[in-house]
Design a protein around this motif. Structure first.
Motif, PDB file in Angstrom:
ATOM      1  N   THR A 138     114.563 -31.611 -33.950  1.00 37.24           N
ATOM      2  CA  THR A 138     114.874 -32.310 -35.198  1.00 37.24           C
ATOM      3  C   THR A 138     114.117 -33.629 -35.279  1.00 37.24           C
ATOM      4  OG1 THR A 138     117.082 -31.326 -35.223  1.00 37.24           O
ATOM      5  CG2 THR A 138     116.731 -33.261 -36.605  1.00 37.24           C
ATOM      6  N   VAL A 141     110.314 -32.931 -36.175  1.00 38.37           N
ATOM      7  CA  VAL A 141     110.009 -32.516 -37.547  1.00 38.37           C
ATOM      8  C   VAL A 141     110.238 -33.681 -38.514  1.00 38.37           C
ATOM      9  CG1 VAL A 141     112.289 -31.615 -38.222  1.00 38.37           C
ATOM     10  CG2 VAL A 141     110.228 -30.611 -39.186  1.00 38.37           C
ATOM     11  N   SER A 174     118.997 -22.870 -48.193  1.00 41.69           N
ATOM     12  CA  SER A 174     119.729 -22.888 -46.925  1.00 41.69           C
ATOM     13  C   SER A 174     120.376 -21.551 -46.619  1.00 41.69           C
ATOM     14  CB  SER A 174     120.789 -23.988 -46.946  1.00 41.69           C
ATOM     15  OG  SER A 174     120.203 -25.267 -47.068  1.00 41.69           O
ATOM     16  N   TRP A 197     118.717 -21.508 -43.394  1.00 37.47           N
ATOM     17  CA  TRP A 197     119.560 -22.527 -42.783  1.00 37.47           C
ATOM     18  C   TRP A 197     119.091 -23.917 -43.207  1.00 37.47           C
ATOM     19  CZ3 TRP A 197     120.981 -20.541 -37.170  1.00 37.47           C
ATOM     20  CH2 TRP A 197     121.932 -19.532 -37.306  1.00 37.47           C
ATOM     21  N   SER A 211     118.315 -27.023 -41.874  1.00 39.71           N
ATOM     22  CA  SER A 211     117.324 -27.955 -41.307  1.00 39.71           C
ATOM     23  C   SER A 211     115.931 -27.793 -41.912  1.00 39.71           C
ATOM     24  CB  SER A 211     117.276 -27.808 -39.785  1.00 39.71           C
ATOM     25  OG  SER A 211     118.492 -28.256 -39.219  1.00 39.71           O
ATOM     26  N   PRO A 212     115.354 -26.590 -41.942  1.00 41.87           N
ATOM     27  CA  PRO A 212     114.061 -26.461 -42.617  1.00 41.87           C
ATOM     28  C   PRO A 212     114.155 -26.704 -44.114  1.00 41.87           C
ATOM     29  CG  PRO A 212     114.880 -24.303 -41.951  1.00 41.87           C
ATOM     30  CD  PRO A 212     115.758 -25.318 -41.297  1.00 41.87           C
ATOM     31  N   ALA A 272     113.751 -30.421 -44.908  1.00 41.29           N
ATOM     32  CA  ALA A 272     112.356 -30.862 -44.852  1.00 41.29           C
ATOM     33  C   ALA A 272     111.587 -30.405 -46.090  1.00 41.29           C
ATOM     34  CB  ALA A 272     111.695 -30.325 -43.581  1.00 41.29           C
ATOM     35  N   GLY A 329     115.163 -22.499 -35.766  1.00 42.25           N
ATOM     36  CA  GLY A 329     114.117 -23.275 -35.123  1.00 42.25           C
ATOM     37  C   GLY A 329     112.714 -22.813 -35.471  1.00 42.25           C
ATOM     38  N   THR A 377     111.932 -24.142 -38.919  1.00 42.65           N
ATOM     39  CA  THR A 377     111.694 -25.585 -38.833  1.00 42.65           C
ATOM     40  C   THR A 377     110.315 -25.867 -38.270  1.00 42.65           C
ATOM     41  OG1 THR A 377     114.059 -25.993 -38.514  1.00 42.65           O
ATOM     42  CG2 THR A 377     112.554 -27.753 -37.873  1.00 42.65           C
ATOM     43  N   VAL A 385     107.629 -25.351 -40.928  1.00 35.60           N
ATOM     44  CA  VAL A 385     107.583 -26.472 -41.871  1.00 35.60           C
ATOM     45  C   VAL A 385     106.924 -27.688 -41.228  1.00 35.60           C
ATOM     46  CG1 VAL A 385     108.992 -28.105 -43.176  1.00 35.60           C
ATOM     47  CG2 VAL A 385     109.585 -25.683 -43.178  1.00 35.60           C
ATOM     48  N   GLY A 386     107.287 -27.981 -39.982  1.00 33.90           N
ATOM     49  CA  GLY A 386     106.698 -29.114 -39.276  1.00 33.90           C
ATOM     50  C   GLY A 386     105.205 -28.961 -39.077  1.00 33.90           C
ATOM     51  N   PRO A 439     119.018 -34.959 -40.156  1.00 34.19           N
ATOM     52  CA  PRO A 439     117.864 -34.505 -40.949  1.00 34.19           C
ATOM     53  C   PRO A 439     117.881 -35.029 -42.385  1.00 34.19           C
ATOM     54  CG  PRO A 439     118.660 -32.707 -39.603  1.00 34.19           C
ATOM     55  CD  PRO A 439     119.643 -33.830 -39.432  1.00 34.19           C
TER      56      PRO A 439
END
Length: 464
Positions: A69, A72, A118, A122, A124-125, A128, A268, A271, A274-275, A429
């Motif tokens: 986290t 990213v 989401s 989910w 977290s991504p 972002a 993950g 994420t 995206v990162g 995040p």
């Protein structure tokens, strides 16, 4: 059967109450968290050396858990600096300002988009993806950064994650523990998620509007991160290149979404995609803007991102370290020193609560909510939902019905608290992307989430 609580469990509860008190008083929690970790180690091992070493070990464990986290967030912020400095950000958001014209639309549109994305990937991504594109638009429309964070947080880490209707990670775990089909849990959770979601988001929006009118929320231009949205470009870039990059950034993030569908990327992995995309955008924009000095400027922007990321996470690591000690972090840091039969401090507390309260439909619903809240304190949201499923089965057997409803209720309570709306490090995040204090975001979520849980629990009583 009950579990006899050790001194360690009592120490944990004492310091949890102390940390909550500090949050209510708006005081820093780092010192009390560190002292709590030391006392946990001392009561569990009886060794001063293990206690002192456990402080450092718990920090390592917390950083390891939070590192994806942190990374990213750092990269997204670094990319945002480049896009703002070159004016690409301004060009990119200009067409969207015609769609979101005021703070009210910004709050609900961002929230609904966050919820939908989401469900598939989910939160977290999704944070972002949405934060990189929609945050500047919302600020231009008059919604403060804290309002954007609240919207993304409640709709994503709250509504979408607590239902988890597409990926079905949460209902699968609770259904297995309760011994019922996953479709039963999903069906039972739909009315509860709707009630919880509507009550929480409406109450949060009401508080937000009230504080905006009373001048209790600083304008977006006073925010150290989002104030750059209002500044002009610092690095000249040819208009054609600027427009190309402005179109390319959202296209690349849309392609990320497509790739997540096609290659079934979740959590993950999503994420990381995206990162990585944000990092490539950062490099391309920097090299086009700075040319010969691009190599050095890439490093400069990365440093800016990492400085911001660790500045945000610095105050959170001690409190995260303490609460991780309530779950899997305890045995990792201190070894197998809990009483035989223990399943972790927070799970032990949940079992003890369930076995010390006389049973009825009302008590069963209240207990499942309380167990979900307690087990959610570790900041995972998922670690305690199997316990919620097991207790739901136990209570439903005694009551003769309601296993699916009780299971869904425990799942919702655990994920709303631990999945990222109340526990400060779990909602980082959204807070970091929006440039707001995660503790302030947790405080702003507190009343809406508590009110939502109370209303949802009462509603569940009528369904049992």
């Amino acid at each position: 059967m009950g579990i006899e609580l050790a001194w360690t469990h009592g120490v944990y509860v004492l310091f949890v109450l102390g940390i909550i008190l500090m949050m209510v008083l708006r005081r820093d929690t780092s010192l009390i968290s560190i002292i709590g970790i030391a006392f946990l180690g001392l009561t569990a091992t009886g060794s001063v050396i293990a206690s002192v070493g456990g402080i450092f070990g718990s920090f390592i464990y917390a950083i390891t858990e939070l590192l994806p986290t942190i990374l990213v967030i750092c990269i997204i912020v670094a990319m945002s600096h480049v896009l703002t400095d070159t004016g690409v950000n301004e060009t990119m958001i200009r067409p969207m300002t015609h769609l979101i014209r005021n703070a009210t639309l910004a709050y609900w549109v961002i929230g609904i988009v966050m919820m939908v994305i989401s469900w598939f990937f989910w939160p977290s991504p999704a944070v972002a993806l949405i934060g990189a594109v929609m945050l500047p638009v919302a600020i231009r429309a008059g919604l403060p950064a804290i309002g954007v964070a609240v919207s993304m947080n409640l709709f994503g880490h709250g509504i979408a994650l607590s239902g988890d209707y597409v990926i079905q990670g949460a209902p699968s775990l609770t259904a297995k523990a309760a011994g019922i089909p996953v479709n039963d849990v999903i069906a039972a959770s739909i009315p509860l998620v709707i009630v919880m979601g509507v009550v929480t988001t409406v109450v949060a929006f009401w508080y937000l509007r009230k504080d905006m009118k009373n001048g209790m929320i600083a304008p977006a231009s006073h925010n150290p991160v989002t104030s750059s949205v209002f500044s002009s470009a610092k690095v000249p870039l040819a208009p054609g290149i600027k427009r190309t990059l402005a179109a390319l950034v959202p296209i690349l993030f849309v392609l990320d979404v497509v790739a997540m569908f096609v290659f079934d990327l979740r959590g993950g992995e999503a994420t990381a995609l995206v990162g990585g995309t944000a990092l490539l955008i950062l490099i391309a924009a920097t090299m086009l803007a700075h040319k010969q000095k691009g190599l050095e400027q890439v490093t400069t922007h990365l440093i800016q991102g990492f400085q911001f990321g660790f500045k945000v996470f610095g105050p959170v690591i001690p409190i995260a370290a303490f609460f991780y000690m309530g779950d899997s972090g305890f045995n990792t840091v201190l070894g197998e020193v809990l009483p035989q039969g223990s399943h972790g401090i927070v799970n032990d507390l949940g079992v003890a609560l369930a076995h010390t309260i006389p049973l009825s439909k009302e008590v069963a619903a209240l207990t499942l909510t309380a167990v979900g809240v307690i087990t959610g304190l570790d900041g995972s949201g998922f670690s305690g939902i199997t316990l919620a499923g097991s207790l739901a089965q136990l209570f439903a057997t005694a009551l003769g019905s309601g296993v699916a409803t009780l299971t869904a209720l425990g799942q919702i309570a655990a994920i709303w608290v631990g999945g990222g709306t109340l526990v400060p490090w779990a909602l980082i995040p959204a807070a970091a992307i929006c440039g707001v204090d995660p503790f302030e975001l947790a405080r702003r979520n507190l009343y809406p989430v508590v009110i939502g849980l109370l209303v949802t629990t009462i509603f569940a009583m009528f369904l049992l």
